[in-house]
Write an enzyme that holds these catalytic residues in place. Structure first.
Site, short mmCIF file in Angstrom:
data_model
loop_
_atom_site.label_atom_id
_atom_site.label_comp_id
_atom_site.label_asym_id
_atom_site.label_seq_id
_atom_site.Cartn_x
_atom_site.Cartn_y
_atom_site.Cartn_z
N TYR A 132 -21.24 21.48 4.08
CA TYR A 132 -22.03 20.37 3.52
C TYR A 132 -21.24 19.07 3.51
CZ TYR A 132 -25.50 23.72 1.70
OH TYR A 132 -26.46 24.67 1.55
N TYR A 169 -20.92 28.93 -1.24
CA TYR A 169 -22.31 28.71 -1.65
C TYR A 169 -22.90 30.00 -2.19
CZ TYR A 169 -27.33 27.78 -1.25
OH TYR A 169 -28.67 27.63 -1.52
N ASP A 208 -33.27 30.70 -3.76
CA ASP A 208 -32.58 30.08 -2.62
C ASP A 208 -33.60 29.42 -1.70
OD1 ASP A 208 -30.28 29.44 -1.15
OD2 ASP A 208 -30.55 31.15 0.18
#
Length: 369
Positions: free
Chosen positions: A353, A179, A278
């Site tokens: 995720y 990520y 972010d």
């Protein structure tokens, strides 16, 4: 902990033909009755049977028989000891064996899902962005506090390490370097001597990785001090020691709302080579004119473009690849900014995720002079 946990077990049968509801009920009744369960039966002329079985300790089972051939067993008991779980498994095994005897192979599918544990101290169930239920291998609540802005949880996963969860949204795990790399441009950028602005990023992952690349100065805007406090103690595999001090040789962390700071920077004419957002994923809502989160995103985009150098780049996360409508709407918002922009996107597998995630790179369109 275990005494407060309810264990919900399921067993499904999809038959190869229509069901004789009465015959199935009579075949399965003895299995529940020998457990000392009290039976209540409801039937409907065209909709089959529902039989409910209740034990004196409050455990219960529902047997739902649909005429078209779907037979469902739901059983709920308190998971107060190992023996209780074994008893449930034995009961479901008997139901499965009896159904196979009754239908002699004329069953298209038998499905028994892992039991769902409800009400325990450790919450293992967190939905994906597109609404699918995921059970994580959580074994410890490391940190759980409410800040003035949100609930902050850090849970330990056997696979992913500590996971930061903000107001029920899985943000980042110690396993999720993919990520951080993606939202920094996937290794294609040269940050040496550059001015970088990070919006959000309270886990410290982006800051930690960029500082290694010898930028001129990184400014990070994070509104919630408690996120930083939790992460610098319990997410050190992600942030290292970079959050131990709010100032370093080439970085500063400002505990402020990013919007007034962005407005101030724009007014002052301060410019950055890179802006990394972010803060939040693209909203799932498909009503961008009504959803306040869309308004927030548009405002952040516009302000970010005002502080981005003409040849600079803006990086942000999008959302789950399955949310095509939301991602399309986000791309439409890009055409509504105060200046023309172009963009590219990349799809990355972020381990914790358990779904593919879309990241965007946005830059100001070069105009012919």
């Amino acid at each position: 902990m275990a005494a407060a946990t309810a264990r919900h077990s399921t067993l499904d049968f999809l038959l190869g033909a229509t069901a004789d509801c009465n015959a199935i009920l009579k075949a399965l009744q003895p299995i529940f009755q020998e457990q000392g369960m009290t039976e209540t039966v409801h039937n409907w002329e065209d909709h089959g049977y529902l039989a409910t079985y209740i034990k004196k300790n409050g455990s219960f089972a529902n047997l739902r028989i649909h005429p078209h051939g779907l037979v469902l067993v739901d059983l709920q008991n308190y998971n107060d000891h190992t023996k209780g779980g074994e008893e449930v498994d034995q009961l479901l095994n008997k139901v499965e064996e009896r159904m196979k005897e009754l239908f002699h192979g004329n069953i298209k599918r038998v499905k028994r899902l892992p039991a769902i544990l409800r009400g325990g101290v450790i919450d293992r169930y967190w939905p994906t962005a597109d609404g699918r239920l995921v059970e994580y291998d959580i074994d410890e609540v490391v940190y759980d506090e409410d800040s003035p802005f949100q609930n902050i949880k850090i849970l330990h996963s056997k696979q992913f390490g500590n996971i930061l969860i903000l107001s029920g949204d899985v943000n980042l795990a110690e396993s999720d370097l993919a990520y951080t790399q993606a939202i920094m441009g996937s290794g294609k950028e040269d940050y040496t001597g550059k001015e970088v602005l990070i919006l959000g990023g309270g886990d410290g992952g982006i800051l930690y990785e960029i500082v290694k690349l010898k930028p001129k100065m990184v400014t990070m805007l994070q509104i919630d001090q408690m996120v930083i406090d939790g992460c610098k103690k319990y997410m050190r595999k992600t942030c290292g020691d970079v959050l131990d001090n709010l100032k370093g040789e080439c970085y500063q962390v400002l505990i402020e709302d990013c919007i007034p700071v962005l407005k101030r920077y724009a007014k002052e004419g301060r410019m950055f080579d890179y802006v990394i957002n972010d803060l939040t994923a693209v909203p799932i809502s498909t009503s961008p004119e009504e959803d306040s989160t869309w308004e927030f995103l548009r405002l952040i985009l516009d302000l970010s473009m005002k502080v981005l150098k003409q040849d600079g780049k803006y990086f942000t996360q999008g959302n789950c690849i399955n949310l095509t409508d939301a991602l399309t709407l986000y791309e439409e918002q890009l055409s509504r900014l105060y200046c023309p922009v172009e963009f590219s996107k990349e799809t990355v597998c972020v381990p914790s995720y358990m779904e593919l995630w879309v990241f965007y790179t946005i830059w100001k369109k070069q105009t012919d002079i």
